[in-house]
Design a protein around this motif. Structure first.
Motif, PDB file in Angstrom:
ATOM      1  N   ARG A  69     -11.268  14.824   5.624  1.00 44.48           N
ATOM      2  CA  ARG A  69     -10.859  15.936   6.488  1.00 44.48           C
ATOM      3  C   ARG A  69     -10.147  15.423   7.741  1.00 44.48           C
ATOM      4  O   ARG A  69      -9.194  16.027   8.221  1.00 44.48           O
ATOM      5  CB  ARG A  69     -12.061  16.777   6.893  1.00 44.48           C
ATOM      6  CG  ARG A  69     -12.665  17.605   5.772  1.00 44.48           C
ATOM      7  CD  ARG A  69     -13.414  18.804   6.332  1.00 44.48           C
ATOM      8  NE  ARG A  69     -12.487  19.824   6.801  1.00 44.48           N
ATOM      9  CZ  ARG A  69     -12.851  20.892   7.510  1.00 44.48           C
ATOM     10  NH1 ARG A  69     -14.123  21.071   7.845  1.00 44.48           N
ATOM     11  NH2 ARG A  69     -11.968  21.775   7.897  1.00 44.48           N
ATOM     12  N   LEU A  83      -8.760  22.221  12.507  1.00 42.28           N
ATOM     13  CA  LEU A  83      -9.811  21.680  11.671  1.00 42.28           C
ATOM     14  C   LEU A  83     -10.986  22.652  11.746  1.00 42.28           C
ATOM     15  O   LEU A  83     -11.836  22.558  12.627  1.00 42.28           O
ATOM     16  CB  LEU A  83     -10.221  20.289  12.159  1.00 42.28           C
ATOM     17  CG  LEU A  83     -11.265  19.539  11.341  1.00 42.28           C
ATOM     18  CD1 LEU A  83     -10.696  19.189   9.968  1.00 42.28           C
ATOM     19  CD2 LEU A  83     -11.698  18.280  12.062  1.00 42.28           C
ATOM     20  N   ARG A 137      -6.338  18.233  16.945  1.00 41.63           N
ATOM     21  CA  ARG A 137      -6.670  19.369  16.081  1.00 41.63           C
ATOM     22  C   ARG A 137      -7.571  20.322  16.851  1.00 41.63           C
ATOM     23  O   ARG A 137      -8.578  19.902  17.454  1.00 41.63           O
ATOM     24  CB  ARG A 137      -7.411  18.880  14.826  1.00 41.63           C
ATOM     25  CG  ARG A 137      -6.745  17.749  14.066  1.00 41.63           C
ATOM     26  CD  ARG A 137      -5.660  18.223  13.150  1.00 41.63           C
ATOM     27  NE  ARG A 137      -6.170  18.968  12.021  1.00 41.63           N
ATOM     28  CZ  ARG A 137      -6.559  18.409  10.870  1.00 41.63           C
ATOM     29  NH1 ARG A 137      -6.549  17.092  10.738  1.00 41.63           N
ATOM     30  NH2 ARG A 137      -6.971  19.146   9.861  1.00 41.63           N
TER      31      ARG A 137
END
Length: 576
Positions: free
Chosen positions: A107, A129, A540
């Motif tokens: 991820r 995210l 993110r």
């Protein structure tokens, strides 16, 4: 000649073939037949998978203790408080933790680029995210959370793992400040694969407060074998002290002892010392490691104290100039290689590794053992550096990560990554033969000044939470304020040029534009390293807060979770 069939190979050959497979391929091939499923469920396969695809790639993984010996394994298991070696894990637990670490690492690495920046085509934006689980509960309604910390993860018994009740529990510490301060320990059950069939219900384990007392600081031990897990500085009815606690795996707060809060200066003499002592500020606990406690004031002094033996050493640098409006308050103390790093709001000081000194009974009886002239254990810095004004600093493995703030710049704000490299010319000196001889290393253990390797720009704005957490794998978490500029009149920064799927209560509620500074945001930075192959920092967005009332933050990179406290008394855990 007939061709060989895969299933005709002996088991050792099949195990060898499994070593060439990526983790997803192992999961796929296990679904083909019973024979390959049995092979893919062998612990030796998952030990190799963990070693090659997690450990060697430096993906985040929880700290694992050394394997206890058979002679005193029960004693060591209790000492390490739930932490076991990988070899002592069951196959099912090792697979779960390896799959969780693999998914978390991917991820961070996956780009999922967002739309092109309309103001600068060379800037690569990344989509948010999004956390896959949001756990929220209320500690005390309308009473603000002033501090929030992850204590540690606790491995669940095999019976719970087999029953699917929970993979592990997380102990969380919250501090609420009403009429007086209150510490609460919470047990939060966690499922490594985000099992949505079970809604986690945090359970209150313990609560501690001193009637009329206010907490001025606290620190948790990151050393799992430590007897003391928590140090809290308390002021109550004019009395200052630091209380030490042990936190059990079931969340009990077990008192150990109280340490007197020490004076903040040691080198003042005569009448000046007497006048100064009347205006003394108490010290705050900053670092707890085994029996060593580092405590500092907000001016110029740090004390390294062995709470078991009473031995201590004083680290002291020059005070701020008179009239400086913003004090050089303490942020972090790090036990580094053959040295101690003291990080303050406007300065960085490296001290030599001190020799602890046991005060004489007469000086202790007079309660002036830290202001006695001519004591041999007062150390001056061997190197220092100034970053200017900063909002927060996080130091991990000697990589200081500083959020700098120039008050004379209207909108400029940045997050800078500095690196302290080991000094190849450093020569370690032997300990002095006599206690009164103060020895310094011939060279500084690290090369000064620190070198800035990366920078992330951001907008300035009002924040209640200025916490900044940096992980060992190069990921950092902080709260980004809303831009004070009027939306549409000025060019928005690199964070505000894409949209974000708002997560409320763990569910998608629509598309919300992040420009204009209407909300504060939880932002992750991924610095170049094992989780970012680029030369530039990736940023993110993770979560937004319309209420703009976050007051405290903690981040555990190894398990991929963030905990936030707010002014309404609520706590939120986000699982990445």
């Amino acid at each position: 000649m007939s061709s060989a069939k895969l299933l005709n190979f002996p088991e050792d050959i099949l195990i060898y073939l499994f070593t060439f497979l990526n983790l997803p391929d192992i999961l796929y091939i296990r679904q083909t037949c019973r024979r390959l499923n049995d092979t893919g469920n062998l612990k030796i396969v998952w030990l190799h998978t963990w070693e090659t695809q997690i450990l060697h790639k430096c993906y985040p993984f929880p700290t694992i203790s050394s394997e206890p010996t058979e002679k005193n394994s029960q004693k060591k298991c209790k000492k390490y408080k739930g932490r076991m070696s990988v070899k002592n894990m069951s196959r099912a637990e090792l697979e779960q933790r390896t799959r969780h670490a693999y998914r978390l690492g991917k991820r961070w690495l996956d780009e999922y680029p967002g739309r092109t920046n309309s103001h600068d085509s060379t800037v690569k934006n990344f989509s948010p995210l999004l956390p896959h689980r949001d756990i929220r509960w209320v500690v005390s309604p309308s009473i603000a959370i002033t501090d929030i910390r992850f204590v540690r993860s606790v491995r669940c018994p095999s019976s719970k793992l087999d029953a699917g009740l929970a993979d592990e529990s997380i102990l969380v510490l919250s501090v609420s400040k009403g009429i007086w301060s209150v510490i609460t320990i919470w047990d939060v059950p966690i499922f490594l694969h985000g099992n949505d069939d079970h809604e986690p219900r945090p359970r209150k384990c313990a609560e501690w407060s001193l009637k009329g007392g206010l907490f001025t600081g606290l620190c948790l031990s990151r050393y799992h074998a430590s007897e003391a897990d928590l140090a809290v500085s308390v002021v109550c009815e004019g009395r200052h002290e630091i209380d030490l606690f042990n936190i059990s795996d079931v969340g009990e707060l077990l008192p150990i002892c109280a340490v007197p809060s020490v004076p903040m200066r040691a080198s003042t003499l005569g009448e000046e010392a007497n006048r100064h002592s009347q205006a003394m500020q108490p010290m705050k606990p900053m670092t707890l490691s085994g029996s060593l406690l580092a405590m500092s004031d907000d001016t110029a002094s740090t004390v390294i104290y062995n709470w078991k033996t009473g031995a201590f050493a004083i680290l002291e640098h020059e005070e701020d100039e008179i009239g400086v409006w913003k004090h050089d308050h303490i942020i972090q103390v790090v036990f580094a290689y053959r040295s101690v790093l003291v990080v303050r709001a406007r300065s960085l000081h490296l001290f030599p590794e001190p020799e602890l000194y046991l005060a004489s009974p007469s000086s202790v009886a007079n309660s002036n053992f830290l202001t006695t002239p001519g004591m041999p254990n007062i150390y001056s810095p061997i190197a220092n550096h100034s970053f200017g004004w900063v909002d927060g600093v996080s130091v991990v493995s000697m990589y200081p990560d500083c959020s700098s703030d120039n008050p004379w710049m209207s909108n400029e704000h940045s997050l800078d990554l500095y690196e302290l490299s080991l000094n190849p010319n450093f020569v370690s000196t032997p300990a002095p033969e006599h206690a009164h001889e103060q020895m310094y290393p011939t060279e500084c253990p690290y090369q000064f000044p620190p070198i800035c390797t990366s920078r992330v720009t951001s907008s300035r704005g009002a924040l209640r939470c200025t916490d900044l957490i940096l992980g060992r794998c190069g990921t950092a978490m902080w709260v980004k304020p809303g831009d004070r500029a009027t939306h549409g009149l000025l060019v928005s920064d690199m964070y505000d040029d894409y949209t974000y799927v708002a997560r409320l209560g763990g569910r998608e509620s629509g598309i919300v534009t992040m420009g204009g500074g209407a909300t504060e945001s939880l932002v992750a930075g991924i610095f170049p390293g094992p989780l970012n192959p680029d030369e530039n920092v990736r940023t993110r967005k993770i979560y937004t807060n319309v209420s703009k009332d976050w007051t405290a933050l903690d981040y555990d990179e190894a398990i991929g979770r963030v905990v936030l406290g707010d002014a309404t008394g609520s706590v939120r855990i986000l699982e990445l």
